[in-house]
Design a protein around this motif. Structure first.
Motif, PDB file in Angstrom:
ATOM      1  N   ARG A   1       1.073  -1.103  -0.032  1.00 21.48           N
ATOM      2  CA  ARG A   1       0.027   0.003  -0.007  1.00 21.48           C
ATOM      3  C   ARG A   1       1.008   1.324  -0.087  1.00 21.48           C
ATOM      4  N   GLN A   2       0.993   1.961  -1.152  1.00 23.16           N
ATOM      5  CA  GLN A   2       1.828   2.988  -1.286  1.00 23.16           C
ATOM      6  C   GLN A   2       1.508   4.389  -0.492  1.00 23.16           C
ATOM      7  N   ALA A   3       2.080   5.066   0.113  1.00 29.61           N
ATOM      8  CA  ALA A   3       2.027   6.174   0.831  1.00 29.61           C
ATOM      9  C   ALA A   3       1.093   7.211   0.043  1.00 29.61           C
ATOM     10  N   ASP A   4       0.062   7.857   0.538  1.00 29.16           N
ATOM     11  CA  ASP A   4      -0.778   8.898   0.057  1.00 29.16           C
ATOM     12  C   ASP A   4      -0.092  10.168  -0.275  1.00 29.16           C
ATOM     13  N   LYS A   5       1.126  10.378   0.724  1.00 29.64           N
ATOM     14  CA  LYS A   5       1.957  11.768   0.528  1.00 29.64           C
ATOM     15  C   LYS A   5       3.326  11.273   0.278  1.00 29.64           C
ATOM     16  N   GLU A   6       4.063  12.148  -0.072  1.00 28.42           N
ATOM     17  CA  GLU A   6       5.338  12.081  -0.205  1.00 28.42           C
ATOM     18  C   GLU A   6       6.099  12.281   1.229  1.00 28.42           C
ATOM     19  N   GLY A   7       6.879  11.422   1.737  1.00 26.54           N
ATOM     20  CA  GLY A   7       7.460  11.375   2.994  1.00 26.54           C
ATOM     21  C   GLY A   7       6.929  10.455   3.988  1.00 26.54           C
ATOM     22  N   GLU A   8       5.541  10.134   3.638  1.00 30.59           N
ATOM     23  CA  GLU A   8       4.992   9.136   4.402  1.00 30.59           C
ATOM     24  C   GLU A   8       5.442   8.015   4.196  1.00 30.59           C
ATOM     25  N   PRO A   9       5.415   6.845   5.247  1.00 30.34           N
ATOM     26  CA  PRO A   9       5.858   5.297   4.802  1.00 30.34           C
ATOM     27  C   PRO A   9       4.930   4.803   4.038  1.00 30.34           C
ATOM     28  N   SER A  10       5.195   3.994   3.070  1.00 33.65           N
ATOM     29  CA  SER A  10       4.224   2.856   2.433  1.00 33.65           C
ATOM     30  C   SER A  10       4.384   1.617   3.248  1.00 33.65           C
ATOM     31  N   VAL A  11       3.417   0.871   3.171  1.00 32.41           N
ATOM     32  CA  VAL A  11       3.071  -0.604   3.958  1.00 32.41           C
ATOM     33  C   VAL A  11       3.168  -1.635   3.000  1.00 32.41           C
ATOM     34  N   ILE A  12       4.117  -2.567   3.465  1.00 31.95           N
ATOM     35  CA  ILE A  12       4.296  -3.575   2.694  1.00 31.95           C
ATOM     36  C   ILE A  12       3.938  -4.871   3.624  1.00 31.95           C
ATOM     37  N   THR A  13       3.179  -5.781   3.434  1.00 33.42           N
ATOM     38  CA  THR A  13       2.494  -6.797   4.149  1.00 33.42           C
ATOM     39  C   THR A  13       2.917  -8.055   3.443  1.00 33.42           C
ATOM     40  N   VAL A  14       3.410  -9.007   4.073  1.00 35.09           N
ATOM     41  CA  VAL A  14       4.085 -10.449   3.566  1.00 35.09           C
ATOM     42  C   VAL A  14       3.432 -11.304   4.727  1.00 35.09           C
ATOM     43  N   ASN A  15       2.671 -12.399   3.906  1.00 30.96           N
ATOM     44  CA  ASN A  15       1.810 -13.314   4.416  1.00 30.96           C
ATOM     45  C   ASN A  15       2.122 -14.788   3.684  1.00 30.96           C
ATOM     46  N   CYS A  16       3.046 -15.609   4.371  1.00 28.08           N
ATOM     47  CA  CYS A  16       3.292 -16.727   3.838  1.00 28.08           C
ATOM     48  C   CYS A  16       3.836 -17.723   4.731  1.00 28.08           C
ATOM     49  N   PRO A  17       4.377 -19.103   4.191  1.00 29.84           N
ATOM     50  CA  PRO A  17       4.740 -19.867   5.050  1.00 29.84           C
ATOM     51  C   PRO A  17       6.040 -19.326   5.667  1.00 29.84           C
ATOM     52  N   ASP A  18       6.452 -19.770   6.830  1.00 30.91           N
ATOM     53  CA  ASP A  18       7.752 -19.368   7.606  1.00 30.91           C
ATOM     54  C   ASP A  18       9.078 -20.200   7.178  1.00 30.91           C
ATOM     55  N   LYS A  19       9.912 -19.543   7.353  1.00 31.96           N
ATOM     56  CA  LYS A  19      11.303 -20.492   7.290  1.00 31.96           C
ATOM     57  C   LYS A  19      12.291 -19.450   8.068  1.00 31.96           C
ATOM     58  N   THR A  20      13.401 -20.201   8.853  1.00 29.27           N
ATOM     59  CA  THR A  20      14.291 -19.433   9.493  1.00 29.27           C
ATOM     60  C   THR A  20      15.106 -18.528   8.332  1.00 29.27           C
ATOM     61  N   GLY A  21      15.291 -17.255   8.624  1.00 26.32           N
ATOM     62  CA  GLY A  21      15.991 -16.429   7.760  1.00 26.32           C
ATOM     63  C   GLY A  21      15.084 -15.725   6.681  1.00 26.32           C
ATOM     64  N   LEU A  22      13.758 -15.884   6.647  1.00 21.76           N
ATOM     65  CA  LEU A  22      13.188 -15.317   5.689  1.00 21.76           C
ATOM     66  C   LEU A  22      13.103 -13.745   5.980  1.00 21.76           C
ATOM     67  N   GLY A  23      13.145 -13.413   7.174  1.00 25.03           N
ATOM     68  CA  GLY A  23      13.193 -11.751   7.414  1.00 25.03           C
ATOM     69  C   GLY A  23      14.390 -11.219   6.987  1.00 25.03           C
ATOM     70  N   CYS A  24      15.572 -12.142   6.847  1.00 28.86           N
ATOM     71  CA  CYS A  24      17.109 -11.524   6.494  1.00 28.86           C
ATOM     72  C   CYS A  24      16.688 -11.425   4.899  1.00 28.86           C
ATOM     73  N   ASP A  25      16.188 -12.373   4.353  1.00 33.36           N
ATOM     74  CA  ASP A  25      16.084 -12.489   2.736  1.00 33.36           C
ATOM     75  C   ASP A  25      15.273 -11.102   2.314  1.00 33.36           C
ATOM     76  N   LEU A  26      14.214 -10.992   3.164  1.00 32.78           N
ATOM     77  CA  LEU A  26      13.087  -9.882   2.803  1.00 32.78           C
ATOM     78  C   LEU A  26      13.875  -8.473   3.020  1.00 32.78           C
ATOM     79  N   CYS A  27      14.705  -8.385   4.044  1.00 36.08           N
ATOM     80  CA  CYS A  27      15.209  -7.197   4.412  1.00 36.08           C
ATOM     81  C   CYS A  27      16.469  -7.092   3.328  1.00 36.08           C
ATOM     82  N   ARG A  28      16.988  -7.897   2.724  1.00 37.35           N
ATOM     83  CA  ARG A  28      18.119  -7.505   2.036  1.00 37.35           C
ATOM     84  C   ARG A  28      17.600  -7.232   0.883  1.00 37.35           C
ATOM     85  N   ILE A  29      16.380  -7.551   0.215  1.00 38.14           N
ATOM     86  CA  ILE A  29      15.475  -7.096  -0.898  1.00 38.14           C
ATOM     87  C   ILE A  29      15.328  -5.597  -0.944  1.00 38.14           C
ATOM     88  N   LEU A  30      14.762  -5.346   0.229  1.00 37.60           N
ATOM     89  CA  LEU A  30      14.315  -3.921   0.585  1.00 37.60           C
ATOM     90  C   LEU A  30      15.559  -2.913   0.735  1.00 37.60           C
TER      91      LEU A  30
END
Length: 413
Positions: A12-41
């Motif tokens: 969900r992209q921010a309505d105004k410049e400077g405000e945060p956009s929101v990214i929601t991830v809903n999926c099966p879990d695995k150890t290290g998933l948070g690392c992989d996602l943060c690396r992409i961001l």
């Protein structure tokens, strides 16, 4: 009822410049998933200002609040995030990271990009920026400048899109490089290289002791480097009294680019599972992180030695996520940057991009550059060695170069 592919990642992209956009991830879990996602961001230049993670051990729900650039390619961001998520069929049991248990996947094809062109200040950064924007990952680079004002750039690269073997993708790369170099290209060539070529191009796995001491003095001395080259006031505490099944890790520190990635990659390498976590930045760029974690066996960390080891590693990684030094090599000046490599063989993204950008902003020319991986102690590091142009390097204090590169890497520019 099936799980819709489009629902794995919702942006969900921010309505105004400077405000945060929101990214929601809903999926099966695995150890290290948070690392992989943060690396992409981190690769796409998204700054995480808040985060929430929760999992029942099989399924996870993650929310990132990110501040983006106007040029952010959201469709591509979503595609890469979805690609990092486990398939829904893996939800029957949590997948812990074990390199020896990973299903074998052939390594990506390596290509050698040869670029011969007329040199100018900032050229290497401009070329690096193009390659990054095209999702061409730089594995190794060798750059050399000739006395007649020309430069030969050799990039060993892989293609995230796996299309570099096609004529269309190669033409796209050439056109983008031609635009940024302003017709300075003399010759351009891309060819796939076999394992025998990549093997011959590999540097020695071990660095000379002199170089190791230059960039790793933090580990050989009780004294930290100067304040400007460390992130200060890092506090890591662990508590087993608040949860019957989890160890609470509380971190308070100064914000820097890739902070959450540095925490997640450390936990991934220790094979630690996060069951619940919160991350947020307060005023003054002060970060507070609460993580409820457990070991691969599903138990909390009660062994004092294991607690101490994890706490010390987290503190060290947040104080100095990268190492930077500018040293003398006889009459020459060399910039050294070391980046820790995950156990999964992935390194921090955009390091070379930030190095070349900092030097471009300092109006400093690069005479030669090299990227190689080395074993230092019991860990693998990606080491960047940049020989600065003699004339320019003498006009700017070495300490100034060191600090500006560090600030750019940490996002404090």
């Amino acid at each position: 009822m099936g799980f819709l592919h489009d629902d794995v990642v919702i942006i969900r992209q921010a309505d105004k410049e400077g405000e945060p956009s929101v990214i929601t991830v809903n999926c099966p879990d695995k150890t290290g998933l948070g690392c992989d996602l943060c690396r992409i961001l981190l690769f796409f230049g998204l700054n995480i200002v808040r985060g929430d993670v929760s999992t029942d051990g099989k399924w996870c729900f993650i929310v990132f609040w990110v501040v983006c650039k106007p040029t952010t390619r959201w469709e591509l961001v979503k595609k890469r995030l979805v690609g990092a998520c486990p398939s829904c069929s893996s939800a029957s049991g949590i997948s812990y990271y074990r390199s020896e248990l990973q299903s074998p996947r052939p390594p990506p094809d390596v290509f050698l990009l040869k670029l011969f062109c007329y040199d100018r200040k900032g050229l290497l950064h401009d070329v690096t920026q193009v390659l990054c924007s095209l999702e061409l990952n730089i594995k190794k680079v060798k750059v050399s400048t000739t006395p007649d004002g020309t430069v030969m750039d050799l990039f060993f690269i892989t293609d995230t899109r796996e299309l570099l073997h096609t004529k269309i993708r190669q033409e796209e790369t050439y056109k983008a490089l031609e635009d940024v170099t302003q017709d300075a290209i003399i010759s351009f060539n891309v060819e796939k290289v076999g394992p025998e070529i990549t093997a011959c191009s590999q540097a020695s796995p071990f660095l000379p002791p002199a170089i190791t001491e230059d960039i790793f003095n933090i580990e050989t001395s009780n004294d930290l480097p100067s304040v400007s080259l460390t992130s200060n006031n890092v506090c890591v505490t662990m508590d087993n009294s608040l949860s019957p099944a989890h160890t609470l890790v509380q971190i308070v520190c100064q914000d820097h680019k890739g902070l959450l990635y540095d925490i997640m990659r450390t936990l991934k390498d220790y094979n630690i599972q996060i069951s619940y976590g919160r991350f947020y930045i307060k005023q003054g760029k002060k970060c507070e992180i609460d993580l409820f974690i457990m070991q691969a066996d599903g138990k909390k960390i009660v062994d004092p030695s294991k607690q101490s080891a994890l706490s010390s590693r987290l503190k060290m990684e947040l104080q100095q996520p990268l190492r930077v030094a500018v040293v003398s090599r006889g009459p020459d000046t060399e910039l050294l940057v070391a980046n820790p490599v995950e156990l999964s063989s992935k390194g921090r993204p955009l390091v070379f991009y930030d190095i070349t950008l900092a030097l471009k902003m300092l109006n400093t020319c690069i005479f030669s550059a090299e990227i190689a991986r080395h074993m230092i102690g019991d860990r693998e590091w990606e080491v960047y060695r940049v020989l600065l142009d003699e004339g320019d390097s003498l006009s700017i204090p070495r300490r100034k170069v060191e600090e500006e590169v560090w600030k750019r890497l940490m996002g404090w520019e």
